[in-house]
Motif scaffolding. Sequence first.
Motif, PDB file in Angstrom:
ATOM      1  N   TRP A 396       7.706 -26.866   5.331  1.00 51.98           N
ATOM      2  CA  TRP A 396       7.334 -25.825   4.291  1.00 51.98           C
ATOM      3  C   TRP A 396       7.287 -24.367   4.966  1.00 51.98           C
ATOM      4  CZ3 TRP A 396       3.035 -26.727   0.098  1.00 51.98           C
ATOM      5  CH2 TRP A 396       3.292 -28.094  -0.664  1.00 51.98           C
ATOM      6  N   ASP A 397       7.517 -24.327   6.188  1.00 50.89           N
ATOM      7  CA  ASP A 397       7.183 -23.247   7.183  1.00 50.89           C
ATOM      8  C   ASP A 397       8.197 -22.158   7.041  1.00 50.89           C
ATOM      9  OD1 ASP A 397       6.479 -21.272   8.782  1.00 50.89           O
ATOM     10  OD2 ASP A 397       6.273 -22.449  10.510  1.00 50.89           O
ATOM     11  N   ASN A 398       8.281 -21.623   5.427  1.00 52.92           N
ATOM     12  CA  ASN A 398       9.374 -20.990   5.141  1.00 52.92           C
ATOM     13  C   ASN A 398       8.801 -19.846   3.803  1.00 52.92           C
ATOM     14  OD1 ASN A 398      11.528 -19.513   4.042  1.00 52.92           O
ATOM     15  ND2 ASN A 398      12.919 -21.346   3.981  1.00 52.92           N
ATOM     16  N   ALA A 399       8.564 -18.845   4.151  1.00 54.59           N
ATOM     17  CA  ALA A 399       8.068 -17.825   3.276  1.00 54.59           C
ATOM     18  C   ALA A 399       8.533 -17.624   2.101  1.00 54.59           C
ATOM     19  CB  ALA A 399       7.548 -16.534   3.678  1.00 54.59           C
ATOM     20  N   SER A 400       9.929 -17.960   1.812  1.00 58.17           N
ATOM     21  CA  SER A 400      10.590 -17.842   0.441  1.00 58.17           C
ATOM     22  C   SER A 400      10.302 -18.728  -0.246  1.00 58.17           C
ATOM     23  CB  SER A 400      12.184 -17.651   0.915  1.00 58.17           C
ATOM     24  OG  SER A 400      12.472 -18.771   1.259  1.00 58.17           O
ATOM     25  N   LEU A 401       9.838 -19.893   0.103  1.00 65.20           N
ATOM     26  CA  LEU A 401       9.467 -21.036  -0.717  1.00 65.20           C
ATOM     27  C   LEU A 401       8.270 -20.794  -1.640  1.00 65.20           C
ATOM     28  CD1 LEU A 401       9.497 -24.028   1.604  1.00 65.20           C
ATOM     29  CD2 LEU A 401      11.197 -23.754  -0.259  1.00 65.20           C
ATOM     30  N   GLY A 402       7.555 -19.679  -1.256  1.00 62.63           N
ATOM     31  CA  GLY A 402       6.595 -19.112  -2.075  1.00 62.63           C
ATOM     32  C   GLY A 402       7.043 -18.555  -3.436  1.00 62.63           C
ATOM     33  N   THR A 403       8.120 -18.277  -3.797  1.00 59.82           N
ATOM     34  CA  THR A 403       9.066 -17.894  -5.048  1.00 59.82           C
ATOM     35  C   THR A 403       8.816 -19.047  -6.056  1.00 59.82           C
ATOM     36  OG1 THR A 403      11.276 -18.470  -4.395  1.00 59.82           O
ATOM     37  CG2 THR A 403      10.335 -16.235  -3.701  1.00 59.82           C
ATOM     38  N   GLU A 404       8.721 -20.001  -5.539  1.00 67.20           N
ATOM     39  CA  GLU A 404       8.322 -21.315  -6.668  1.00 67.20           C
ATOM     40  C   GLU A 404       7.079 -21.360  -6.947  1.00 67.20           C
ATOM     41  OE1 GLU A 404       7.951 -24.162  -9.035  1.00 67.20           O
ATOM     42  OE2 GLU A 404      10.280 -23.394  -8.498  1.00 67.20           O
ATOM     43  N   PRO A 405       6.575 -21.238  -8.177  1.00 69.44           N
ATOM     44  CA  PRO A 405       5.233 -20.962  -8.666  1.00 69.44           C
ATOM     45  C   PRO A 405       4.437 -22.375  -8.466  1.00 69.44           C
ATOM     46  CG  PRO A 405       6.607 -20.176 -10.220  1.00 69.44           C
ATOM     47  CD  PRO A 405       7.593 -20.700  -9.103  1.00 69.44           C
ATOM     48  N   ALA A 406       5.123 -23.463  -8.494  1.00 72.51           N
ATOM     49  CA  ALA A 406       4.487 -24.764  -8.240  1.00 72.51           C
ATOM     50  C   ALA A 406       3.811 -25.015  -6.857  1.00 72.51           C
ATOM     51  CB  ALA A 406       5.363 -25.955  -8.673  1.00 72.51           C
ATOM     52  N   LEU A 407       4.442 -24.422  -5.948  1.00 71.33           N
ATOM     53  CA  LEU A 407       4.019 -24.305  -4.506  1.00 71.33           C
ATOM     54  C   LEU A 407       3.080 -23.483  -3.992  1.00 71.33           C
ATOM     55  CD1 LEU A 407       7.603 -24.915  -2.850  1.00 71.33           C
ATOM     56  CD2 LEU A 407       5.824 -26.874  -3.379  1.00 71.33           C
ATOM     57  N   VAL A 408       2.699 -22.495  -4.713  1.00 71.00           N
ATOM     58  CA  VAL A 408       1.772 -21.465  -4.653  1.00 71.00           C
ATOM     59  C   VAL A 408       0.341 -22.111  -4.726  1.00 71.00           C
ATOM     60  CG1 VAL A 408       0.636 -19.265  -5.262  1.00 71.00           C
ATOM     61  CG2 VAL A 408       2.941 -19.709  -5.333  1.00 71.00           C
ATOM     62  N   GLY A 409      -0.323 -21.895  -3.538  1.00 73.53           N
ATOM     63  CA  GLY A 409      -1.758 -22.663  -3.265  1.00 73.53           C
ATOM     64  C   GLY A 409      -1.775 -23.950  -2.591  1.00 73.53           C
ATOM     65  N   GLY A 410      -0.306 -24.398  -2.333  1.00 72.07           N
ATOM     66  CA  GLY A 410      -0.244 -25.550  -1.529  1.00 72.07           C
ATOM     67  C   GLY A 410      -0.848 -25.450   0.081  1.00 72.07           C
ATOM     68  N   TRP A 411      -1.156 -26.315   0.564  1.00 71.60           N
ATOM     69  CA  TRP A 411      -1.656 -26.330   2.050  1.00 71.60           C
ATOM     70  C   TRP A 411      -0.730 -27.130   2.972  1.00 71.60           C
ATOM     71  CZ3 TRP A 411      -7.047 -28.177   0.596  1.00 71.60           C
ATOM     72  CH2 TRP A 411      -7.910 -27.212   0.050  1.00 71.60           C
ATOM     73  N   PHE A 412      -0.568 -26.475   4.078  1.00 71.83           N
ATOM     74  CA  PHE A 412       0.423 -27.396   5.027  1.00 71.83           C
ATOM     75  C   PHE A 412      -0.132 -26.614   6.518  1.00 71.83           C
ATOM     76  CE2 PHE A 412       2.738 -23.443   4.527  1.00 71.83           C
ATOM     77  CZ  PHE A 412       3.176 -23.074   5.757  1.00 71.83           C
ATOM     78  N   ALA A 413       0.133 -27.810   7.497  1.00 69.62           N
ATOM     79  CA  ALA A 413      -0.140 -27.728   8.802  1.00 69.62           C
ATOM     80  C   ALA A 413       1.094 -27.036   9.618  1.00 69.62           C
ATOM     81  CB  ALA A 413      -0.782 -28.737   9.539  1.00 69.62           C
ATOM     82  N   ALA A 414       0.824 -25.833  10.526  1.00 74.38           N
ATOM     83  CA  ALA A 414       2.006 -25.610  11.266  1.00 74.38           C
ATOM     84  C   ALA A 414       1.728 -24.585  12.334  1.00 74.38           C
ATOM     85  CB  ALA A 414       2.908 -24.530  10.253  1.00 74.38           C
ATOM     86  N   SER A 415       2.406 -24.382  13.038  1.00 75.79           N
ATOM     87  CA  SER A 415       2.063 -23.356  14.182  1.00 75.79           C
ATOM     88  C   SER A 415       1.634 -21.930  13.809  1.00 75.79           C
ATOM     89  CB  SER A 415       3.332 -23.218  15.311  1.00 75.79           C
ATOM     90  OG  SER A 415       4.132 -22.578  14.705  1.00 75.79           O
ATOM     91  N   PRO A 416       0.533 -21.250  14.574  1.00 74.08           N
ATOM     92  CA  PRO A 416       0.348 -19.886  14.065  1.00 74.08           C
ATOM     93  C   PRO A 416       1.646 -18.997  13.696  1.00 74.08           C
ATOM     94  CG  PRO A 416      -0.992 -20.845  16.007  1.00 74.08           C
ATOM     95  CD  PRO A 416      -0.042 -21.726  15.825  1.00 74.08           C
ATOM     96  N   PRO A 417       1.375 -18.221  12.751  1.00 76.57           N
ATOM     97  CA  PRO A 417       2.551 -17.424  12.351  1.00 76.57           C
ATOM     98  C   PRO A 417       2.915 -16.209  13.202  1.00 76.57           C
ATOM     99  CG  PRO A 417       1.007 -17.229  10.669  1.00 76.57           C
ATOM    100  CD  PRO A 417       0.458 -18.279  11.772  1.00 76.57           C
ATOM    101  N   ARG A 418       1.913 -15.567  13.586  1.00 81.17           N
ATOM    102  CA  ARG A 418       2.202 -14.179  14.008  1.00 81.17           C
ATOM    103  C   ARG A 418       2.997 -13.974  15.209  1.00 81.17           C
ATOM    104  NH1 ARG A 418      -3.855 -11.138  13.608  1.00 81.17           N
ATOM    105  NH2 ARG A 418      -4.146 -11.256  11.202  1.00 81.17           N
ATOM    106  N   ALA A 419       2.727 -14.876  16.430  1.00 80.91           N
ATOM    107  CA  ALA A 419       3.599 -14.741  17.426  1.00 80.91           C
ATOM    108  C   ALA A 419       5.158 -15.029  16.983  1.00 80.91           C
ATOM    109  CB  ALA A 419       3.188 -15.613  18.537  1.00 80.91           C
ATOM    110  N   ARG A 420       5.248 -15.914  16.021  1.00 83.08           N
ATOM    111  CA  ARG A 420       6.781 -16.401  15.800  1.00 83.08           C
ATOM    112  C   ARG A 420       7.439 -15.115  15.006  1.00 83.08           C
ATOM    113  NH1 ARG A 420       6.640 -19.712  11.967  1.00 83.08           N
ATOM    114  NH2 ARG A 420       4.488 -20.320  11.690  1.00 83.08           N
ATOM    115  N   ALA A 421       6.319 -14.510  14.139  1.00 85.81           N
ATOM    116  CA  ALA A 421       6.845 -13.171  13.634  1.00 85.81           C
ATOM    117  C   ALA A 421       7.493 -12.195  14.268  1.00 85.81           C
ATOM    118  CB  ALA A 421       5.820 -12.741  12.647  1.00 85.81           C
ATOM    119  N   ASP A 422       6.848 -12.048  15.440  1.00 87.31           N
ATOM    120  CA  ASP A 422       7.204 -10.876  16.635  1.00 87.31           C
ATOM    121  C   ASP A 422       8.340 -11.419  17.132  1.00 87.31           C
ATOM    122  OD1 ASP A 422       6.458  -8.592  18.094  1.00 87.31           O
ATOM    123  OD2 ASP A 422       6.698  -9.998  19.682  1.00 87.31           O
TER     124      ASP A 422
END
Length: 512
Positions: A396-422
Motif C-alpha cells: 500500500w506504500d504508494n500515496a496515489s492509492l489515496g485517490t480511491e475513497p474506499a482506501l482512505v482511513g485504511g491502516w498499513f505497516a511500512a518503513s518511516p516515510p520521511r527519509a524515503r521522501a528525501d
Amino acid sequence: MVFALRTLRFPRLPFTIRLFSSRAPWRIPGRTYRVLALVACFFAMTACEGGTLPDLLESPQEETMSSTGKMPLPPRLPEFHTAQDVPLQDEKVFEEVYEENVEEPPPPIPSAARGGTESEPLSPFLEEVHLIPPPGVHDLIRIAILLPLSGPHAALGNAMLHGAEMALFDLAEKNFSLLPLDTTGTPAGARRAAARALSNGAELILGPLYSASVASVASKAREKGVPVVAFSTDRSVAGNGVFLMGFLPRDEIERAVAFARSRGLLRFAALVPDTAYGRRAATALREAVARHGGQVVKVASFRPGSPDVSAVVRHFADYDQRRASLEEQREVLEKRDDEVSRQALKRLEKLDTLGELPFDAVLLPTGGDRLRTIAPLLPFFDIDMPKVRLLGTTQWDNASLGTEPALVGGWFAASPPRARADFSKKFKDIYGRYPPRLATMAYDAAALAAVLARAPGGGDFSHSALTAANGFAGLDGIFRFKSNGVAERGLAVLEMRRNHFRVISPAPEFFE
C-alpha cells in the motif's frame, strides 16, 4: 599547453579520479609547476560540484563511525519532508516484490560492468567518475550486486542499481569496489552472474531479486563461504549464509494487527490473492491474531489474473444473504398498519442490506491496480467503512492509492516515510524521475556492505557481523538479521489519506 595531473584524492568521493595526458612531459619548470598546481586545484574544486576548500577537506565518512565501539550505523538522511510530500507514483505488483511503473526507462548500465559485450551509454554516475582504486591499495574489497539489468524487469533492476550507487557515493571508502552483474531476471542468469562474481573475488553478494534466482545462487556462494544478502521476500530461501532484505508479510501484518488490537478491533477477516504470497499473508494473520487475543472469522481468496473479482467480494460480504434479510424485514413491516412500522420502513429505504458483518477489520495484502479494482467493491457490496477498518501491507506504500475513497482511513505497516521522501527527491534530481519503491532497499543493502567493509583489518562480512544485535539504521528504518537469515524491521503504522500518508504509530528507533 600540455600538462599532467597526478592522482587527485577527494574526501567527498569514495574512489580516486585520475586525469592524465599521454603527451605530458616528465619534467616541468618550477614556476610553471606551481602555476599548473593552482590550475589543478581549481579544476579539482570544480569537479567536486563547487565545494569550498574546507568542505573538501572535511570527510563526512568519519562522522558515521560509532563512538561507542559498536558497529557503525549508516547515517539517516535529513528529514525535511513530511508524509504529505511522498511523491505520487503508479505501482505494478509482482508476486514476490512490487515496483512502481517508471515513466522512462532508467539509463542503461554499461554491459562491460555487468558482464555483457554490447556497447551502451554509461549511467550518470559512471559517466562523471572513473571508479579506479587509488595506487598502492592492495586490500580492495569487492562486493557484487546481482540485478535484472536486462529483460522484462530491467527498469526495476537498473533503478535499484542507481540506488546502490547513491549509497556507494555517500558511504563507501576508497578501497570499496561494487561490481554490477546482470541476472536477466532468470535463475540461469543469476547462476552465471554469481559464478562471475565469485571468480572475481567478491566477498559479499547483494541480490538477486527473486526467490528462484536466490536459490540458484545460494549453493555456489556457500561453497566459497560468501554470504548473500538478497532482496526476496520468500523465507524458504533464507538461512545458511543467505540473508533477506525483503519486507516480509509476517512482520508487516504482525505490526498492523498489534496496532488494530490496541484500538479495540477484535474480529479479523482477509481477502488475499491465490498465490504463495497470499497464502503466507493469511497464515501470518492467523498467527498474529492468535498472539494478540483476537479472532480470524473469515478468509477468502481471489485469482490475481481474473478480470472480474466481484463475485468473490459479493460472497465475502454475505451480500445476498443480508439483502434477503432486508427484503424479509420490509415485507413484515408492510403488513403492519401502524406508525412505528411506517417509520421503520422509512429507515430501511436508506439501506441496501440488513445485518451486522462478522468482522471489524479486513486485511487486503495486495497493491497497485489490483488494489484499486478490489477496494471499491467492498462498499459497493455494503461493507461499511470506516466502521470496518481496512488493513494493508507495504504494497500500500504508494500515496496515489489515496485517490480511491474506499482506501482512505485504511491502516498499513511500512518503513518511516520521511527519509524515503528525501531519497526520492535526490534520486529524481539525478535521474529525472522518481525511483521505484525497492530502490531504497538496494541503497540500504549497499550501505550495509560499505559499513561492514570498514572493519579493522578489512571487511567483516561474517555471520556475527551481519547479525549484530544492535542492527543497522537505513532509509527504510532500523533492521537487523536474525540467525535464520530473515530481517527484523522497525515499522511504523501509516493511515491512508487522500494523496498522502499520516503516521499514526511511529517506528521504533532502536531494538530492545
